[in-house]
Scaffold this motif. Sequence first.
Motif, PDB file in Angstrom:
ATOM      1  N   PHE A 257       0.835  -1.202   0.000  1.00 49.00           N
ATOM      2  CA  PHE A 257       0.000   0.000   0.000  1.00 49.00           C
ATOM      3  C   PHE A 257       0.874   1.258   0.000  1.00 49.00           C
ATOM      4  N   GLY A 258       0.445   2.299  -0.698  1.00 45.59           N
ATOM      5  CA  GLY A 258       1.127   3.586  -0.621  1.00 45.59           C
ATOM      6  C   GLY A 258       2.572   3.544  -1.081  1.00 45.59           C
ATOM      7  N   LEU A 259       2.828   2.884  -2.172  1.00 42.02           N
ATOM      8  CA  LEU A 259       4.199   2.715  -2.661  1.00 42.02           C
ATOM      9  C   LEU A 259       4.753   4.011  -3.240  1.00 42.02           C
ATOM     10  N   ALA A 260       6.060   4.183  -3.145  1.00 47.06           N
ATOM     11  CA  ALA A 260       6.727   5.367  -3.684  1.00 47.06           C
ATOM     12  C   ALA A 260       6.616   5.413  -5.205  1.00 47.06           C
ATOM     13  N   GLN A 261       6.522   4.250  -5.822  1.00 48.52           N
ATOM     14  CA  GLN A 261       6.327   4.164  -7.263  1.00 48.52           C
ATOM     15  C   GLN A 261       5.505   2.921  -7.556  1.00 48.52           C
ATOM     16  N   PRO A 262       4.782   2.923  -8.659  1.00 49.49           N
ATOM     17  CA  PRO A 262       3.959   1.749  -8.973  1.00 49.49           C
ATOM     18  C   PRO A 262       4.829   0.510  -9.206  1.00 49.49           C
ATOM     19  N   LEU A 263       4.478  -0.565  -8.552  1.00 47.48           N
ATOM     20  CA  LEU A 263       5.165  -1.839  -8.729  1.00 47.48           C
ATOM     21  C   LEU A 263       4.103  -2.928  -8.837  1.00 47.48           C
ATOM     22  N   PRO A 264       4.333  -3.934  -9.691  1.00 46.72           N
ATOM     23  CA  PRO A 264       3.371  -5.032  -9.747  1.00 46.72           C
ATOM     24  C   PRO A 264       3.395  -5.824  -8.439  1.00 46.72           C
ATOM     25  N   VAL A 265       2.198  -6.169  -7.972  1.00 49.31           N
ATOM     26  CA  VAL A 265       2.069  -6.907  -6.715  1.00 49.31           C
ATOM     27  C   VAL A 265       1.492  -8.285  -7.012  1.00 49.31           C
ATOM     28  N   TYR A 266       2.142  -9.289  -6.462  1.00 48.99           N
ATOM     29  CA  TYR A 266       1.674 -10.665  -6.559  1.00 48.99           C
ATOM     30  C   TYR A 266       1.355 -11.138  -5.150  1.00 48.99           C
ATOM     31  N   VAL A 267       0.300 -11.914  -5.027  1.00 47.37           N
ATOM     32  CA  VAL A 267      -0.139 -12.406  -3.721  1.00 47.37           C
ATOM     33  C   VAL A 267      -0.102 -13.922  -3.772  1.00 47.37           C
ATOM     34  N   ASP A 268       0.681 -14.515  -2.867  1.00 43.73           N
ATOM     35  CA  ASP A 268       0.815 -15.960  -2.882  1.00 43.73           C
ATOM     36  C   ASP A 268      -0.449 -16.633  -2.368  1.00 43.73           C
ATOM     37  N   SER A 269      -0.836 -17.696  -3.046  1.00 42.42           N
ATOM     38  CA  SER A 269      -2.062 -18.419  -2.703  1.00 42.42           C
ATOM     39  C   SER A 269      -2.018 -19.018  -1.303  1.00 42.42           C
ATOM     40  N   SER A 270      -0.835 -19.108  -0.696  1.00 39.24           N
ATOM     41  CA  SER A 270      -0.722 -19.639   0.665  1.00 39.24           C
ATOM     42  C   SER A 270      -1.526 -18.815   1.668  1.00 39.24           C
ATOM     43  N   LEU A 271      -1.790 -17.554   1.351  1.00 38.35           N
ATOM     44  CA  LEU A 271      -2.562 -16.689   2.260  1.00 38.35           C
ATOM     45  C   LEU A 271      -4.041 -17.056   2.291  1.00 38.35           C
ATOM     46  N   GLN A 272      -4.514 -17.752   1.282  1.00 39.36           N
ATOM     47  CA  GLN A 272      -5.947 -18.010   1.155  1.00 39.36           C
ATOM     48  C   GLN A 272      -6.516 -18.939   2.218  1.00 39.36           C
TER      49      GLN A 272
ATOM     50  N   ASP B 214      -4.545  -4.375  -6.770  1.00 37.18           N
ATOM     51  CA  ASP B 214      -4.529  -4.995  -8.098  1.00 37.18           C
ATOM     52  C   ASP B 214      -3.544  -6.151  -8.134  1.00 37.18           C
ATOM     53  N   GLY B 215      -3.526  -6.924  -7.058  1.00 35.02           N
ATOM     54  CA  GLY B 215      -2.599  -8.043  -6.954  1.00 35.02           C
ATOM     55  C   GLY B 215      -3.023  -9.220  -7.797  1.00 35.02           C
ATOM     56  N   GLN B 216      -2.045  -9.897  -8.311  1.00 35.84           N
ATOM     57  CA  GLN B 216      -2.280 -11.112  -9.101  1.00 35.84           C
ATOM     58  C   GLN B 216      -1.907 -12.315  -8.232  1.00 35.84           C
ATOM     59  N   TRP B 217      -2.792 -13.298  -8.174  1.00 27.94           N
ATOM     60  CA  TRP B 217      -2.536 -14.498  -7.386  1.00 27.94           C
ATOM     61  C   TRP B 217      -1.498 -15.377  -8.071  1.00 27.94           C
ATOM     62  N   VAL B 218      -0.559 -15.892  -7.280  1.00 30.96           N
ATOM     63  CA  VAL B 218       0.459 -16.821  -7.759  1.00 30.96           C
ATOM     64  C   VAL B 218       0.643 -17.915  -6.714  1.00 30.96           C
ATOM     65  N   ASP B 219       1.316 -18.968  -7.115  1.00 28.60           N
ATOM     66  CA  ASP B 219       1.648 -20.053  -6.193  1.00 28.60           C
ATOM     67  C   ASP B 219       3.156 -20.269  -6.288  1.00 28.60           C
ATOM     68  N   VAL B 220       3.911 -19.546  -5.444  1.00 30.73           N
ATOM     69  CA  VAL B 220       5.377 -19.624  -5.519  1.00 30.73           C
ATOM     70  C   VAL B 220       6.023 -19.936  -4.172  1.00 30.73           C
ATOM     71  N   CYS B 221       5.218 -20.237  -3.174  1.00 29.72           N
ATOM     72  CA  CYS B 221       5.764 -20.506  -1.839  1.00 29.72           C
ATOM     73  C   CYS B 221       5.448 -21.918  -1.399  1.00 29.72           C
ATOM     74  N   GLN B 222       6.185 -22.333  -0.390  1.00 27.77           N
ATOM     75  CA  GLN B 222       5.865 -23.576   0.284  1.00 27.77           C
ATOM     76  C   GLN B 222       5.715 -23.268   1.769  1.00 27.77           C
ATOM     77  N   THR B 223       4.827 -23.993   2.395  1.00 24.16           N
ATOM     78  CA  THR B 223       4.599 -23.868   3.827  1.00 24.16           C
ATOM     79  C   THR B 223       4.968 -25.197   4.457  1.00 24.16           C
ATOM     80  N   LEU B 224       4.913 -25.265   5.759  1.00 19.86           N
ATOM     81  CA  LEU B 224       5.185 -26.543   6.432  1.00 19.86           C
ATOM     82  C   LEU B 224       4.225 -27.617   5.916  1.00 19.86           C
TER      83      LEU B 224
END
Length: 159
Positions: free
Chosen positions: A101-116, A144-154
Amino acid sequence: MSLQSVRAFFAERQLDIPIIELDTSTATVALAAEAHGVEPGRIAKTLAFRLADSRVVLLVARGDARIDNRKFKDAFGKGRMLPAEEVHELTGHPVGGVCPFGLAQPLPVYVDSSLQVYEEVLPAAGDVHTAVRISPAELARIVDGQWVDVCQTLETAGV
């Protein structure tokens, strides 16, 4: 100033999202989880990467998740985490308070599906003692985040 940019971001979008300000540091996942009385996975950490094509992307993931190198490479190609100084320069937020939120400049944001797996997560709010409570879906929507699956959890690592 960073906290102010988050406040301005919310105000511009007419979002009624209270910013939690604490006296104690929430600069690490462990500190944030303890301060908010939640499990570390519910802390939504924001990581910055420079990709092989020089683009910078932000990834919001569970606090207890780790980058799965294979999944990351499949989604983005090669990339490396940015050093703290560069993160601060590009996002306007100090490490420990970085958020999408409130970034100094626009950057693409991806949200990992692990949060779901959570109804509510706690990303920082631009400072090392701030956070917001928000659903992962709302977080992705407002940045305007795009969902991705790039993490692993326990759980996904089979531990």
